[in-house]
Design an enzyme around this catalytic site. Structure first.
Site, PDB file in Angstrom:
ATOM      1  N   ASN A   1       0.880  -1.168   0.000  1.00  0.00           N
ATOM      2  CA  ASN A   1       0.000   0.000   0.000  1.00  0.00           C
ATOM      3  C   ASN A   1       0.918   1.218   0.000  1.00  0.00           C
ATOM      4  O   ASN A   1       1.451   1.596   1.045  1.00  0.00           O
ATOM      5  CB  ASN A   1      -0.913  -0.014   1.225  1.00  0.00           C
ATOM      6  CG  ASN A   1      -1.929   1.109   1.211  1.00  0.00           C
ATOM      7  OD1 ASN A   1      -1.846   2.041   0.413  1.00  0.00           O
ATOM      8  ND2 ASN A   1      -2.894   1.036   2.107  1.00  0.00           N
TER       9      ASN A   1
ATOM     10  N   ARG B   1      -2.527  -2.142  -3.632  1.00  0.00           N
ATOM     11  CA  ARG B   1      -3.801  -1.435  -3.440  1.00  0.00           C
ATOM     12  C   ARG B   1      -3.751  -0.148  -4.257  1.00  0.00           C
ATOM     13  O   ARG B   1      -2.837   0.677  -4.111  1.00  0.00           O
ATOM     14  CB  ARG B   1      -4.005  -1.090  -1.975  1.00  0.00           C
ATOM     15  CG  ARG B   1      -5.288  -0.292  -1.742  1.00  0.00           C
ATOM     16  CD  ARG B   1      -5.298   0.381  -0.396  1.00  0.00           C
ATOM     17  NE  ARG B   1      -6.520   1.151  -0.217  1.00  0.00           N
ATOM     18  CZ  ARG B   1      -6.553   2.323   0.426  1.00  0.00           C
ATOM     19  NH1 ARG B   1      -5.452   2.859   0.912  1.00  0.00           N
ATOM     20  NH2 ARG B   1      -7.700   2.967   0.567  1.00  0.00           N
TER      21      ARG B   1
ATOM     22  N   HIS C   1     -13.335   1.996  -0.695  1.00  0.00           N
ATOM     23  CA  HIS C   1     -13.282   0.921   0.319  1.00  0.00           C
ATOM     24  C   HIS C   1     -13.821  -0.399  -0.220  1.00  0.00           C
ATOM     25  O   HIS C   1     -14.223  -1.284   0.542  1.00  0.00           O
ATOM     26  CB  HIS C   1     -14.065   1.309   1.587  1.00  0.00           C
ATOM     27  CG  HIS C   1     -13.500   2.473   2.332  1.00  0.00           C
ATOM     28  ND1 HIS C   1     -14.288   3.449   2.899  1.00  0.00           N
ATOM     29  CD2 HIS C   1     -12.209   2.820   2.596  1.00  0.00           C
ATOM     30  CE1 HIS C   1     -13.525   4.354   3.483  1.00  0.00           C
ATOM     31  NE2 HIS C   1     -12.254   3.994   3.317  1.00  0.00           N
TER      32      HIS C   1
ATOM     33  N   ARG D   1     -12.292  14.831   6.886  1.00  0.00           N
ATOM     34  CA  ARG D   1     -13.087  15.152   5.706  1.00  0.00           C
ATOM     35  C   ARG D   1     -14.508  15.525   6.125  1.00  0.00           C
ATOM     36  O   ARG D   1     -15.064  14.931   7.041  1.00  0.00           O
ATOM     37  CB  ARG D   1     -13.131  13.964   4.741  1.00  0.00           C
ATOM     38  CG  ARG D   1     -11.779  13.570   4.191  1.00  0.00           C
ATOM     39  CD  ARG D   1     -11.911  12.316   3.342  1.00  0.00           C
ATOM     40  NE  ARG D   1     -10.618  11.771   2.985  1.00  0.00           N
ATOM     41  CZ  ARG D   1     -10.392  10.484   2.738  1.00  0.00           C
ATOM     42  NH1 ARG D   1     -11.390   9.618   2.808  1.00  0.00           N
ATOM     43  NH2 ARG D   1      -9.189  10.055   2.414  1.00  0.00           N
TER      44      ARG D   1
ATOM     45  N   GLU E   1      -8.193  -6.165   4.414  1.00  0.00           N
ATOM     46  CA  GLU E   1      -7.996  -5.778   3.022  1.00  0.00           C
ATOM     47  C   GLU E   1      -6.742  -6.409   2.433  1.00  0.00           C
ATOM     48  O   GLU E   1      -6.708  -6.766   1.251  1.00  0.00           O
ATOM     49  CB  GLU E   1      -7.929  -4.255   2.918  1.00  0.00           C
ATOM     50  CG  GLU E   1      -9.243  -3.574   3.267  1.00  0.00           C
ATOM     51  CD  GLU E   1      -9.139  -2.070   3.335  1.00  0.00           C
ATOM     52  OE1 GLU E   1      -9.406  -1.402   2.316  1.00  0.00           O
ATOM     53  OE2 GLU E   1      -8.780  -1.558   4.414  1.00  0.00           O
TER      54      GLU E   1
END
Length: 381
Positions: A7, A67, A156, A217, A359
């Site tokens: 990642n 990813r 996601h 956010r 993940e």
């Protein structure tokens, strides 16, 4: 097959190595301060190579899975990487400027270091390519979609693709018949409507900014606010920084760490209490809407860092779901564990679950499947 999962961030590289046959996690780690102490991603790969020689005791990597946050409309499944794929990832950088450029750099660095090892790109957006047009369309001029690809993509997806079938199996439901509302709650947060095992709606949109209140956010805001601020002299970069890095829980509570906010709220801090209330209310609204969207959810599922670990936040959310007949079991909600578990009462009309996501395992399995199924090696760079 030994799969290295990477990642890549602009200044960091997270990694895991997994044996996809035994499903064993062999090692994991983080290389940070890229661009500072470590010059670039190529140098980071040298450091990673040194670590892997030590940590894997001579075993060799068979494939690398990356990813990649944004796959646009093109990528609906993991793909074997070649130069054209990397260029496509780079062309999508305006849609994920913090993520896609770093992913491309990581892919190129791996090729420079290990040119014969196959690489696979696994896209966060791919799981949501099943959204019907009524869900992914914005009510904007069609030219914006045709010229600039402005539509809802969702994110996601790798997490949802792992959690949805895991939750279905836990409940004894065939994954392809599963209807659920799943909340992936971390510093970035989203919720997805799952029908027949597929995504039919999700809270994030063109970028990961839309939807829930997140760590930094804003989530949903009236677009006219931005028009108003632009007329007051705020430029695009200032607005982008405000919405993505200075909003959300940070704007409401003064910080973005959920654990710290909960501690402050327990100590009586009103800003922290308000931040939790706003975030929980926003999520509860989405859960109610998505319960309708899927035709009646068979489960409400919490996952990811906050979703798995914050019993207090889950309680704030589920306490607002009484009209759906969902009732929280306080003792079960506060229990800890790394396995899927029920947190609602036996008489709850809809079960509420905590299902840990993984993940990296999903990326490793997807990488192994793509490499095993490919009939020819990736094209040269």
């Amino acid at each position: 097959m030994l799969v290295l999962v990477i990642n890549s961030g602009s200044s960091s590289l997270k990694y895991q190595v997994r044996d996809t046959d035994s499903q064993e996690l062999l090692t994991k780690g983080l290389i940070d301060r890229i661009g500072d102490v470590i010059p670039d991603h190529t140098a980071a790969l040298e450091e990673l190579s040194t670590r892997l020689r030590r940590e894997l005791d001579g075993r060799s990597i068979d494939a690398v899975g990356h990813r990649v946050v944004h796959g646009g409309e093109r990528f609906s499944e993991p793909v074997l990487v070649n130069n054209e794929i990397v260029r496509s990832i780079e062309r999508l950088s305006p849609l994920a400027p913090l993520h896609n450029p770093a992913s491309a750099m990581g892919i190129r660095a791996v090729h420079d270091k290990w040119p014969s090892i196959p690489q696979v790109a696994v896209f966060d957006t791919a799981f949501h390519r099943t959204l019907p047009e009524r869900a992914w369309r914005y009510a904007l001029p069609d030219s914006l979609y045709r010229r600039h690809g402005i539509r809802r993509y969702g994110f996601h997806g790798t997490s949802y693709g792992f959690v949805a079938p895991a939750a279905a199996r836990f409940l004894g439901i065939e994954p392809e018949r599963f209807r659920a509302v799943i909340a992936h709650l971390g510093n970035g947060a989203s919720v997805a409507a799952i029908q027949d095992g597929k995504s039919i709606d999700t809270s994030m949109g063109f970028t990961p900014l839309e939807g829930l209140v997140m760590g930094t956010r804003s989530g949903d805001v009236d677009p006219s606010i931005l028009v108003f601020l632009a007329r007051q002299g705020y430029d695009a970069d200032t607005l982008d920084n405000m919405l993505n890095r200075e909003s959300g829980l940070k704007a409401l509570a003064g910080e973005s760490d959920m654990r710290s906010i909960e501690e402050a709220a327990d100590a009586g801090d009103e800003r922290s209490r308000l931040a939790l209330a706003v975030a929980a209310y926003r999520l509860a609204k989405y859960i109610g809407a998505y319960h309708v969207a899927v035709g009646g959810a068979q489960a409400v599922v919490f996952t990811a860092g906050i979703g798995e670990n914050s019993g207090k936040f889950r309680e704030l959310v589920v306490d607002q779901l009484g009209p759906l007949g969902i009732r929280l079991d306080p003792e079960a909600n506060l229990a800890r564990g790394k396995q899927a578990r029920l947190i609602s009462t036996p008489d709850s009309a809809i079960p509420a679950l905590v299902v840990p996501t993984d993940e990296e395992e999903a990326i490793a399995e997807a990488t192994a499947a793509v490499v095993a199924g490919s009939r020819k090696p990736a094209a040269s760079f």
